[in-house]
Design a protein around this motif. Structure first.
Motif, mmCIF file in Angstrom:
data_model
loop_
_atom_site.group_PDB
_atom_site.id
_atom_site.type_symbol
_atom_site.label_atom_id
_atom_site.label_comp_id
_atom_site.label_asym_id
_atom_site.label_seq_id
_atom_site.Cartn_x
_atom_site.Cartn_y
_atom_site.Cartn_z
ATOM 1 N N MET A 185 0.836 -1.180 0.000
ATOM 2 C CA MET A 185 0.000 0.000 0.000
ATOM 3 C C MET A 185 0.878 1.240 0.000
ATOM 4 O O MET A 185 2.040 1.176 -0.309
ATOM 5 N N TYR A 186 0.316 2.372 0.377
ATOM 6 C CA TYR A 186 1.089 3.612 0.382
ATOM 7 C C TYR A 186 0.796 4.369 1.666
ATOM 8 O O TYR A 186 -0.185 4.115 2.340
ATOM 9 N N LYS A 187 1.671 5.278 1.994
ATOM 10 C CA LYS A 187 1.508 6.077 3.207
ATOM 11 C C LYS A 187 1.485 7.548 2.827
ATOM 12 O O LYS A 187 2.187 7.961 1.919
ATOM 13 N N GLN A 188 0.691 8.327 3.556
ATOM 14 C CA GLN A 188 0.658 9.765 3.294
ATOM 15 C C GLN A 188 1.538 10.446 4.326
ATOM 16 O O GLN A 188 1.452 10.159 5.502
ATOM 17 N N SER A 189 2.360 11.350 3.886
ATOM 18 C CA SER A 189 3.183 12.129 4.798
ATOM 19 C C SER A 189 3.297 13.532 4.241
ATOM 20 O O SER A 189 3.883 13.735 3.182
ATOM 21 N N GLU A 190 2.688 14.497 4.947
ATOM 22 C CA GLU A 190 2.697 15.901 4.522
ATOM 23 C C GLU A 190 2.245 16.054 3.072
ATOM 24 O O GLU A 190 2.908 16.662 2.250
ATOM 25 N N ASN A 191 1.087 15.481 2.745
ATOM 26 C CA ASN A 191 0.460 15.562 1.420
ATOM 27 C C ASN A 191 1.295 14.934 0.297
ATOM 28 O O ASN A 191 1.078 15.210 -0.866
ATOM 29 N N THR A 192 2.269 14.127 0.600
ATOM 30 C CA THR A 192 2.996 13.375 -0.439
ATOM 31 C C THR A 192 2.804 11.912 -0.154
ATOM 32 O O THR A 192 2.580 11.508 0.981
ATOM 33 N N ILE A 193 2.895 11.121 -1.191
ATOM 34 C CA ILE A 193 2.686 9.685 -1.027
ATOM 35 C C ILE A 193 4.029 8.979 -1.144
ATOM 36 O O ILE A 193 4.757 9.173 -2.110
ATOM 37 N N THR A 194 4.334 8.153 -0.159
ATOM 38 C CA THR A 194 5.530 7.323 -0.225
ATOM 39 C C THR A 194 5.102 5.982 -0.794
ATOM 40 O O THR A 194 4.222 5.339 -0.242
ATOM 41 N N HIS A 195 5.687 5.575 -1.895
ATOM 42 C CA HIS A 195 5.295 4.326 -2.551
ATOM 43 C C HIS A 195 5.865 3.128 -1.811
ATOM 44 O O HIS A 195 6.941 3.180 -1.245
ATOM 45 N N THR A 196 5.122 2.085 -1.870
ATOM 46 C CA THR A 196 5.584 0.830 -1.275
ATOM 47 C C THR A 196 5.864 -0.172 -2.384
ATOM 48 O O THR A 196 5.422 -0.021 -3.530
ATOM 49 N N ARG A 197 6.567 -1.200 -2.029
ATOM 50 C CA ARG A 197 6.916 -2.241 -3.006
ATOM 51 C C ARG A 197 5.698 -3.107 -3.292
ATOM 52 O O ARG A 197 4.838 -3.317 -2.448
ATOM 53 N N CYS A 198 5.660 -3.616 -4.502
ATOM 54 C CA CYS A 198 4.572 -4.492 -4.940
ATOM 55 C C CYS A 198 4.679 -5.821 -4.188
ATOM 56 O O CYS A 198 5.772 -6.362 -4.026
ATOM 57 N N LYS A 199 3.541 -6.344 -3.756
ATOM 58 C CA LYS A 199 3.595 -7.601 -3.015
ATOM 59 C C LYS A 199 3.831 -8.799 -3.934
ATOM 60 O O LYS A 199 4.213 -9.860 -3.479
ATOM 61 N N TYR A 200 3.650 -8.617 -5.258
ATOM 62 C CA TYR A 200 3.912 -9.706 -6.208
ATOM 63 C C TYR A 200 5.291 -9.575 -6.857
ATOM 64 O O TYR A 200 5.893 -10.565 -7.231
ATOM 65 N N HIS A 201 5.767 -8.361 -7.027
ATOM 66 C CA HIS A 201 7.053 -8.098 -7.685
ATOM 67 C C HIS A 201 7.886 -7.221 -6.764
ATOM 68 O O HIS A 201 7.796 -5.995 -6.814
ATOM 69 N N LYS A 202 8.673 -7.847 -5.926
ATOM 70 C CA LYS A 202 9.401 -7.149 -4.859
ATOM 71 C C LYS A 202 10.386 -6.099 -5.373
ATOM 72 O O LYS A 202 10.742 -5.186 -4.642
ATOM 73 N N ASP A 203 10.778 -6.170 -6.607
ATOM 74 C CA ASP A 203 11.723 -5.197 -7.163
ATOM 75 C C ASP A 203 11.026 -3.956 -7.710
ATOM 76 O O ASP A 203 11.695 -3.019 -8.144
ATOM 77 N N TYR A 204 9.706 -3.934 -7.714
ATOM 78 C CA TYR A 204 8.937 -2.832 -8.294
ATOM 79 C C TYR A 204 8.160 -2.082 -7.204
ATOM 80 O O TYR A 204 7.711 -2.666 -6.225
ATOM 81 N N TYR A 205 7.995 -0.777 -7.451
ATOM 82 C CA TYR A 205 7.157 0.045 -6.572
ATOM 83 C C TYR A 205 5.764 0.172 -7.192
ATOM 84 O O TYR A 205 5.611 0.221 -8.406
ATOM 85 N N CYS A 206 4.779 0.264 -6.336
ATOM 86 C CA CYS A 206 3.408 0.470 -6.822
ATOM 87 C C CYS A 206 3.277 1.917 -7.293
ATOM 88 O O CYS A 206 3.674 2.849 -6.589
ATOM 89 N N THR A 207 2.735 2.066 -8.491
ATOM 90 C CA THR A 207 2.601 3.402 -9.075
ATOM 91 C C THR A 207 1.189 3.720 -9.521
ATOM 92 O O THR A 207 0.872 4.881 -9.751
ATOM 93 N N ASP A 208 0.355 2.701 -9.665
ATOM 94 C CA ASP A 208 -0.991 2.897 -10.214
ATOM 95 C C ASP A 208 -2.044 2.243 -9.324
ATOM 96 O O ASP A 208 -1.753 1.392 -8.495
ATOM 97 N N VAL A 209 -3.275 2.647 -9.618
ATOM 98 C CA VAL A 209 -4.440 1.994 -9.019
ATOM 99 C C VAL A 209 -5.251 1.435 -10.172
ATOM 100 O O VAL A 209 -5.561 2.161 -11.132
ATOM 101 N N CYS A 210 -5.543 0.145 -10.099
ATOM 102 C CA CYS A 210 -6.425 -0.461 -11.101
ATOM 103 C C CYS A 210 -7.845 -0.165 -10.639
ATOM 104 O O CYS A 210 -8.301 -0.657 -9.600
ATOM 105 N N LEU A 211 -8.555 0.656 -11.394
ATOM 106 C CA LEU A 211 -9.921 1.044 -11.028
ATOM 107 C C LEU A 211 -10.911 -0.090 -11.244
ATOM 108 O O LEU A 211 -11.970 -0.124 -10.611
#
Length: 153
Positions: A1-27
């Motif tokens: 998931m992601y965390k909010q800190s001072e109106n910015t989002i810190t990306h977290t790593r993908c739970k399926y692909h540990k080398d990648y950061y989550c960048t999108d939301v599948c609507l």
């Protein structure tokens, strides 16, 4: 998931692909995904950048918050108005009750006075009637005695 800190989002790593950061939301799936997930499992889905999704949801929540606050203020004002109306109604009812109570007490006093006056008048009439009877009886007795004395023996 992601965390909010001072109106910015810190990306977290993908739970399926540990080398990648989550960048999108599948609507379509309502999941946070990385670039690899996008190309493997979500190719024909509706996607949105996490930052855009976050900002849209933040704005939506702020609008909801504003609407709720306005509604709460309105409800509070209405409740305050209703409480004021109830208080006014209670005060008017109490005032009316006191007025009616005073009327009843006044009528009771007037009635007691009239009964007392009437009772005294009746007692006076009875005493007068008794005196008249007594006087008449005494006069009859005196006449009888006088009559007896006047008769020849």
């Amino acid at each position: 998931m992601y965390k909010q800190s001072e109106n910015t989002i810190t990306h977290t790593r993908c739970k399926y692909h540990k080398d990648y950061y989550c960048t999108d939301v599948c609507l379509s799936c309502i999941k946070v995904i990385c670039a690899k997930c996008r190309s493997e499992r979500h190719t024909h889905h509706r996607l949105e950048l996490i930052e855009t999704f976050y900002q849209d949801k933040r704005i939506e929540l702020l609008k909801c918050k504003s609407t709720l606050e306005t509604h709460l203020q309105s409800q509070h004002a209405q409740a305050t108005d209703e409480a004021t109306l109830i208080k006014i109604s209670e005060d008017l009812h109490l005032e009316h009750f006191e007025q009616e109570k005073q009327k009843v007490l006044k009528q009771a006093e007037d009635l007691k006075q009239r009964i007392s006056e009437r009772s005294h008048k009746l007692v006076d009439q009875l005493e007068e009637s008794h005196q008249t009877y007594k006087s008449t009886t005494q006069n009859k007795f005196k006449l009888k005695i006088t009559d007896q004395n006047l008769k020849p023996k």
